[in-house]
Design an enzyme around this catalytic site. Structure first.
Site, short mmCIF file in Angstrom:
data_model
loop_
_atom_site.label_atom_id
_atom_site.label_comp_id
_atom_site.label_asym_id
_atom_site.label_seq_id
_atom_site.Cartn_x
_atom_site.Cartn_y
_atom_site.Cartn_z
N ASP A 80 0.80 -1.23 0.00
CA ASP A 80 0.00 0.00 0.00
C ASP A 80 0.83 1.27 0.00
OD1 ASP A 80 0.70 -0.68 2.82
OD2 ASP A 80 -0.44 1.15 3.26
N ASP A 83 5.49 0.36 3.54
CA ASP A 83 5.69 -0.87 4.30
C ASP A 83 5.56 -2.08 3.38
OD1 ASP A 83 2.97 -1.08 3.85
OD2 ASP A 83 2.42 -0.37 5.84
N TYR A 233 -5.86 0.95 8.72
CA TYR A 233 -6.95 1.21 7.77
C TYR A 233 -8.28 0.85 8.41
CZ TYR A 233 -3.39 2.05 4.26
OH TYR A 233 -2.34 2.58 3.57
N GLU A 474 5.64 9.76 3.18
CA GLU A 474 5.32 8.42 2.69
C GLU A 474 4.41 8.48 1.47
OE1 GLU A 474 4.13 4.06 4.52
OE2 GLU A 474 3.45 5.86 5.57
#
Length: 494
Positions: A80, A83, A233, A474
């Protein structure tokens, strides 16, 4: 009813921001190059065995045993963000938005259309695997233990963290992630309808089955899998919007009356009018209204007129001065919403502005917002200002897309990019051994071309180019996915 006119209290702010947003746009951006790079980014996020035409060569195969512990093949898909987890909810939304980008703007993608189609299919191939046991009432929604993964700074090729498989079923529902998965499969079936009819049929049939499962077993996956998905999430908004979102895409893909009737019957029950100025992996409301409104504007679906009203309200909420408290602009002109990874809001909301402007243009309509008419040209201009801010027209004079422009983020929060590549450092780099690279002040050794980072997360247009500031540094797949459509349009309408 149209929104009321501006009060005297907000008039000055409105005029100042409008002048900022309507100032001449830079003519110096290479939108074709930015489009190419925005799609290339997805190759850097791939999991599984990489194909021979992989262009980001510093990446290698990873997660090639994913699913083994559950007795199912769950290789492939996308990580995603920075990570090494495969979160099904944001991955499905990413795939939906890539598909929508191709549906609305594929005709102007030129030579990048082929790469865009590959990016969609990399997502749907995985989603087909994740729903391969739907006949038994099971959907696999995540691979990897986030606590184990986030405790390490490892290349995906070196992963020795827990690759736990998480699933939903009738007793542990997840209408949100299942609904988004159905939406992605349905949207992609449109993409491949004429290009690969057999694959398109497979996608649509699976979407129908997954949606039926999501609707019959209602509930939020956060309640079923809390430790695995929260706070990463968590479904804060509820699962109702995903059911409407999926039904809208199934209606568009299949033209079956039952989905039209489902939408009409459940409009109030599933709260179609809630939080109309939100759109992202967790909240689909603005997207639902814009998507459905196209039919109304084309004169084919007056029974959906309330969705057009909601879409108009959304458009007005994005204009400076009319904005709800949740939609603000920074001094430099960037859409700003509270929370982390602000660029996800910028690209998703801008995509809707552009899509709706096209629908309005074809219908020769405008949106009345008090004393102001939001014309298609105005909406396109507002969307373009956001794209240009990302590409470098901002107070810092830097691009927020890695590899685009003379100045861009060098220390992004991304494991694979920040650690030496396998080619440069063949030996295994363990869980904690990677920490030295995380804390290093040096630029990342591997350029994740096309990655758009979270960007400024306050109203001062500031940006710390530093890995520990993950909310700003990120990148995520769901930032880039809507941007693909935006860049495609502006590459052909500079």
């Amino acid at each position: 009813m149209a929104p009321t006119a501006l009060s005297s209290v907000t008039t000055f702010r409105f005029l100042a921001l409008l002048l900022l947003l309507l100032r001449p746009i830079s003519a110096g951006h290479d939108y074709h190059d930015a489009l190419r790079k925005s799609i290339l980014f997805f190759e850097g996020q791939r999991s599984g065995k990489l194909p021979s035409d992989q262009r980001l060569r510093w990446r290698r195969d990873s997660g090639i045993h994913d699913g083994n512990t559950a007795g199912v093949d769950l290789t492939g898909g996308y990580y995603d963000a920075g990570d090494n987890i495969k979160f099904g909810f944001p991955m499905a939304f990413t795939t939906t938005m890539l598909a929508w980008s191709v549906i609305d703007f594929g005709r102007v993608m030129g030579p990048e259309l082929g790469n865009a189609l590959k990016s969609v299919r990399w997502g749907t191939d995985y989603l087909l695997k994740a729903t391969s046991k739907i006949g038994s009432g099971v959907v696999f929604v995540q691979v990897g233990d986030p606590l184990s993964d986030h405790n390490c700074w490892e290349r995906p090729e070196d992963m020795d963290t827990l690759r736990t498989v998480f699933k939903i079923d009738g007793s542990h529902p997840g209408s949100d992630v299942a609904g988004e998965t159905a939406a992605a499969l349905a949207a992609a079936s449109i993409v491949f309808r004429s290009r690969d009819p057999a694959y398109s049929k497979l996608l649509l049939n699976r979407a129908v089955t997954v949606f039926d499962f999501a609707d019959r077993h209602r509930g939020a996956y956060s309640n079923s899998l809390r430790r695995a998905v929260c706070p990463f999430y968590c479904d804060v908004n509820g699962y109702q919007d995903e059911l409407l979102w999926a039904a809208a895409w199934l209606h568009k893909a299949s033209r079956r009356r039952l989905y039209r009737e489902y939408i009409i019957r459940n409009e109030v029950v599933l709260r179609a009018g809630d939080t109309i100025n939100e759109f992202g992996w967790d909240n689909k409301h603005a997207g639902i209204n814009v998507l459905i409104s196209k039919e109304v504007l084309m004169g084919r679906a007056d029974y959906f007129s309330s969705f057009k009203h909601n879409a108009d309200e959304f458009i007005c909420s994005t204009l400076p001065g009319f904005s709800h408290a949740q939609v603000q602009y920074s001094p430099g002109g960037l859409i700003f919403k509270a929370g982390g990874s602000n660029m996800q809001h910028v690209t998703s909301l801008s995509f809707l502005l552009l899509a709706y402007s096209n629908y309005l243009s074809h219908a020769n309509k405008v949106v009345p917002c008090g004393d102001t008419n939001a014309t298609p040209a105005l909406l396109k201009h507002l969307a373009k200002r956001q794209v240009d801010y990302i590409l470098g027209d901002n107070p810092l004079g830097m691009s927020y897309m890695v590899g685009y422009g003379a100045r861009y983020p060098q220390r992004i929060h991304h494991r694979g990019s920040s650690l030496p590549s396998v080619a440069a450092h063949p030996a295994h780099i363990g869980c904690k051994a990677g920490s030295q690279y995380f804390f290093s002040p040096n630029p990342n050794p591997n350029v994740l071309v096309g990655a758009v980072v979270g960007g400024p997360t306050n109203t001062t247009d500031s940006f710390p180019d530093s890995r520990p500031f993950y909310q700003q540094s990120e990148p995520t797949t769901y930032i880039n996915a809507p941007l693909v459509g935006l860049l495609a349009f502006f590459s052909s309408h500079p």
